[in-house]
Design a protein around this motif. Sequence first.
Motif, PDB file in Angstrom:
ATOM      1  N   ALA A 109       0.816  -1.215   0.000  1.00 18.34           N
ATOM      2  CA  ALA A 109       0.000   0.000   0.000  1.00 18.34           C
ATOM      3  C   ALA A 109       0.848   1.263   0.000  1.00 18.34           C
ATOM      4  O   ALA A 109       0.403   2.307  -0.471  1.00 18.34           O
ATOM      5  N   VAL A 110       2.061   1.165   0.536  1.00 22.22           N
ATOM      6  CA  VAL A 110       2.931   2.338   0.683  1.00 22.22           C
ATOM      7  C   VAL A 110       4.110   2.224  -0.271  1.00 22.22           C
ATOM      8  O   VAL A 110       4.807   1.207  -0.290  1.00 22.22           O
ATOM      9  N   VAL A 111       4.343   3.281  -1.058  1.00 25.37           N
ATOM     10  CA  VAL A 111       5.455   3.310  -2.013  1.00 25.37           C
ATOM     11  C   VAL A 111       6.341   4.510  -1.694  1.00 25.37           C
ATOM     12  O   VAL A 111       5.896   5.665  -1.759  1.00 25.37           O
ATOM     13  N   ASP A 112       7.576   4.235  -1.337  1.00 25.85           N
ATOM     14  CA  ASP A 112       8.560   5.282  -1.054  1.00 25.85           C
ATOM     15  C   ASP A 112       9.024   5.870  -2.388  1.00 25.85           C
ATOM     16  O   ASP A 112       9.457   5.143  -3.286  1.00 25.85           O
ATOM     17  N   GLY A 113       8.944   7.194  -2.511  1.00 26.68           N
ATOM     18  CA  GLY A 113       9.307   7.826  -3.771  1.00 26.68           C
ATOM     19  C   GLY A 113      10.782   8.075  -3.962  1.00 26.68           C
ATOM     20  O   GLY A 113      11.201   8.482  -5.049  1.00 26.68           O
ATOM     21  N   HIS A 114      11.591   7.810  -2.950  1.00 27.51           N
ATOM     22  CA  HIS A 114      13.000   8.176  -3.042  1.00 27.51           C
ATOM     23  C   HIS A 114      13.791   7.318  -4.022  1.00 27.51           C
ATOM     24  O   HIS A 114      14.859   7.722  -4.475  1.00 27.51           O
ATOM     25  N   ASP A 115      13.294   6.132  -4.332  1.00 30.78           N
ATOM     26  CA  ASP A 115      13.987   5.289  -5.307  1.00 30.78           C
ATOM     27  C   ASP A 115      13.155   5.125  -6.578  1.00 30.78           C
ATOM     28  O   ASP A 115      13.303   4.158  -7.305  1.00 30.78           O
ATOM     29  N   ARG A 116      12.285   6.101  -6.848  1.00 26.29           N
ATOM     30  CA  ARG A 116      11.410   6.067  -8.017  1.00 26.29           C
ATOM     31  C   ARG A 116      11.725   7.248  -8.927  1.00 26.29           C
ATOM     32  O   ARG A 116      12.149   8.311  -8.476  1.00 26.29           O
ATOM     33  N   PRO A 117      11.485   7.087 -10.236  1.00 20.93           N
ATOM     34  CA  PRO A 117      11.795   8.174 -11.174  1.00 20.93           C
ATOM     35  C   PRO A 117      10.797   9.319 -11.145  1.00 20.93           C
ATOM     36  O   PRO A 117      11.053  10.378 -11.707  1.00 20.93           O
ATOM     37  N   GLY A 118       9.631   9.145 -10.540  1.00 23.77           N
ATOM     38  CA  GLY A 118       8.579  10.156 -10.540  1.00 23.77           C
ATOM     39  C   GLY A 118       7.283   9.550 -11.052  1.00 23.77           C
ATOM     40  O   GLY A 118       7.207   8.360 -11.345  1.00 23.77           O
ATOM     41  N   ASP A 119       6.255  10.378 -11.149  1.00 25.67           N
ATOM     42  CA  ASP A 119       4.935   9.882 -11.530  1.00 25.67           C
ATOM     43  C   ASP A 119       4.282  10.868 -12.489  1.00 25.67           C
ATOM     44  O   ASP A 119       3.905  11.981 -12.091  1.00 25.67           O
ATOM     45  N   GLY A 120       4.115  10.457 -13.753  1.00 27.87           N
ATOM     46  CA  GLY A 120       3.499  11.322 -14.744  1.00 27.87           C
ATOM     47  C   GLY A 120       2.058  11.654 -14.451  1.00 27.87           C
ATOM     48  O   GLY A 120       1.552  12.697 -14.897  1.00 27.87           O
ATOM     49  N   ASN A 121       1.354  10.793 -13.701  1.00 28.40           N
ATOM     50  CA  ASN A 121      -0.047  11.077 -13.354  1.00 28.40           C
ATOM     51  C   ASN A 121      -0.183  12.316 -12.480  1.00 28.40           C
ATOM     52  O   ASN A 121      -1.264  12.931 -12.422  1.00 28.40           O
ATOM     53  N   LEU A 122       0.887  12.692 -11.785  1.00 28.75           N
ATOM     54  CA  LEU A 122       0.819  13.879 -10.937  1.00 28.75           C
ATOM     55  C   LEU A 122       0.590  15.146 -11.750  1.00 28.75           C
ATOM     56  O   LEU A 122       0.037  16.123 -11.231  1.00 28.75           O
ATOM     57  N   VAL A 123       0.980  15.147 -13.017  1.00 31.84           N
ATOM     58  CA  VAL A 123       0.755  16.321 -13.862  1.00 31.84           C
ATOM     59  C   VAL A 123      -0.740  16.620 -13.939  1.00 31.84           C
ATOM     60  O   VAL A 123      -1.169  17.773 -13.804  1.00 31.84           O
ATOM     61  N   VAL A 124      -1.543  15.582 -14.152  1.00 36.44           N
ATOM     62  CA  VAL A 124      -2.994  15.761 -14.200  1.00 36.44           C
ATOM     63  C   VAL A 124      -3.530  16.130 -12.820  1.00 36.44           C
ATOM     64  O   VAL A 124      -4.392  17.015 -12.695  1.00 36.44           O
ATOM     65  N   GLN A 125      -3.049  15.477 -11.794  1.00 33.30           N
ATOM     66  CA  GLN A 125      -3.544  15.768 -10.443  1.00 33.30           C
ATOM     67  C   GLN A 125      -3.283  17.217 -10.055  1.00 33.30           C
ATOM     68  O   GLN A 125      -4.160  17.880  -9.491  1.00 33.30           O
ATOM     69  N   PHE A 126      -2.089  17.726 -10.349  1.00 33.34           N
ATOM     70  CA  PHE A 126      -1.783  19.119 -10.034  1.00 33.34           C
ATOM     71  C   PHE A 126      -2.765  20.057 -10.747  1.00 33.34           C
ATOM     72  O   PHE A 126      -3.267  21.022 -10.162  1.00 33.34           O
ATOM     73  N   ALA A 127      -3.016  19.763 -12.031  1.00 30.35           N
ATOM     74  CA  ALA A 127      -3.894  20.628 -12.818  1.00 30.35           C
ATOM     75  C   ALA A 127      -5.329  20.580 -12.303  1.00 30.35           C
ATOM     76  O   ALA A 127      -6.014  21.611 -12.224  1.00 30.35           O
ATOM     77  N   VAL A 128      -5.795  19.374 -11.952  1.00 35.75           N
ATOM     78  CA  VAL A 128      -7.160  19.236 -11.444  1.00 35.75           C
ATOM     79  C   VAL A 128      -7.303  19.925 -10.089  1.00 35.75           C
ATOM     80  O   VAL A 128      -8.323  20.567  -9.805  1.00 35.75           O
ATOM     81  N   ILE A 129      -6.293  19.799  -9.240  1.00 35.34           N
ATOM     82  CA  ILE A 129      -6.358  20.460  -7.934  1.00 35.34           C
ATOM     83  C   ILE A 129      -6.440  21.974  -8.113  1.00 35.34           C
ATOM     84  O   ILE A 129      -7.230  22.649  -7.449  1.00 35.34           O
ATOM     85  N   ARG A 130      -5.629  22.520  -9.002  1.00 29.84           N
ATOM     86  CA  ARG A 130      -5.674  23.974  -9.234  1.00 29.84           C
ATOM     87  C   ARG A 130      -7.048  24.405  -9.740  1.00 29.84           C
ATOM     88  O   ARG A 130      -7.587  25.442  -9.325  1.00 29.84           O
ATOM     89  N   ALA A 131      -7.643  23.593 -10.639  1.00 30.05           N
ATOM     90  CA  ALA A 131      -8.912  23.971 -11.258  1.00 30.05           C
ATOM     91  C   ALA A 131     -10.124  23.672 -10.392  1.00 30.05           C
ATOM     92  O   ALA A 131     -11.077  24.456 -10.343  1.00 30.05           O
ATOM     93  N   ARG A 132     -10.094  22.511  -9.686  1.00 31.65           N
ATOM     94  CA  ARG A 132     -11.316  22.051  -9.028  1.00 31.65           C
ATOM     95  C   ARG A 132     -11.096  21.524  -7.612  1.00 31.65           C
ATOM     96  O   ARG A 132     -12.038  21.038  -6.988  1.00 31.65           O
ATOM     97  N   GLY A 133      -9.873  21.603  -7.119  1.00 31.71           N
ATOM     98  CA  GLY A 133      -9.562  20.999  -5.826  1.00 31.71           C
ATOM     99  C   GLY A 133     -10.104  21.785  -4.651  1.00 31.71           C
ATOM    100  O   GLY A 133     -10.501  22.943  -4.761  1.00 31.71           O
ATOM    101  N   ARG A 134     -10.090  21.142  -3.491  1.00 32.09           N
ATOM    102  CA  ARG A 134     -10.556  21.747  -2.245  1.00 32.09           C
ATOM    103  C   ARG A 134      -9.430  21.674  -1.220  1.00 32.09           C
ATOM    104  O   ARG A 134      -8.855  20.608  -0.982  1.00 32.09           O
ATOM    105  N   ALA A 135      -9.106  22.807  -0.615  1.00 35.22           N
ATOM    106  CA  ALA A 135      -8.074  22.846   0.417  1.00 35.22           C
ATOM    107  C   ALA A 135      -8.636  22.324   1.731  1.00 35.22           C
ATOM    108  O   ALA A 135      -9.591  22.883   2.268  1.00 35.22           O
ATOM    109  N   LEU A 136      -8.049  21.236   2.242  1.00 35.43           N
ATOM    110  CA  LEU A 136      -8.399  20.729   3.566  1.00 35.43           C
ATOM    111  C   LEU A 136      -7.555  21.402   4.640  1.00 35.43           C
ATOM    112  O   LEU A 136      -7.944  21.454   5.807  1.00 35.43           O
ATOM    113  N   ALA A 137      -6.396  21.899   4.232  1.00 34.14           N
ATOM    114  CA  ALA A 137      -5.512  22.666   5.119  1.00 34.14           C
ATOM    115  C   ALA A 137      -4.578  23.466   4.227  1.00 34.14           C
ATOM    116  O   ALA A 137      -4.221  23.021   3.139  1.00 34.14           O
ATOM    117  N   GLY A 138      -4.200  24.663   4.665  1.00 34.19           N
ATOM    118  CA  GLY A 138      -3.267  25.467   3.906  1.00 34.19           C
ATOM    119  C   GLY A 138      -3.941  26.403   2.915  1.00 34.19           C
ATOM    120  O   GLY A 138      -5.172  26.540   2.900  1.00 34.19           O
TER     121      GLY A 138
END
Length: 210
Positions: A109-138
């Motif tokens: 269930a848990v994946v440490d990112g320190h030995d991973r090249p990155g995640d291309g899906n985050l590009v979409v997630q960042f864009a969706v959060i900016r457009a439609r996301g909800r801040a739970l904190a910050g």
Amino acid sequence: MSKEVEQYLGEVTSRLAEHLGDGLVGVYLHGSLAMGAFHPGRSDVDVLAVCAAPITSEASVALGEALAGIPRPPSGGHLEFSLVAEAAVRAPGAAPPFQVQVSTHEEPAVVDGHDRPGDGNLVVQFAVIRARGRALAGPEPAGVFVEPDRALLLQSLLDDLDWARRSGAAGWEGHDRPAAASMAYQVLNGARGLRYVESGELGSKFEGAA
């Protein structure tokens, strides 16, 4: 959103604050819950958090295990979570790095990112959060996430469709017909991508289908 899901999101946010302290920049809800398309028992609970600076591998794993251990709400789905450093959202590339990811329907269930090249899906997630996301904190999303690069966003959408075609992976948790679920995932994600191409609007899979 049900009271149980709200309480679950509150617990996720509390665990993040406990582990990251002053290093926590913000916690953001995205996906179907943020866009009014959540289906209990089928949709995931999508959360992304931003920390001020990278954390150690040990701290990442400890945080991931703490989040994975929170009992899921009866009316909710599985947790899909990513923690990224602020630098990754300020100047995102084709595969932004992440500190840790948690997918409670995956093994492990848990994946440490320190030995991973990155995640291309985050590009979409960042864009969706900016457009439609909800801040739970910050801060509100527009104060943290930059305008998406259209070419990178289109490539991420295409890569996701290609992954679905190649893997035949079920897009919906608990579906008893993986081939049918994979086809539905491809069609709905394709519709979402086409809607973005034609209108510039980012939305849910079901908005794309409509």
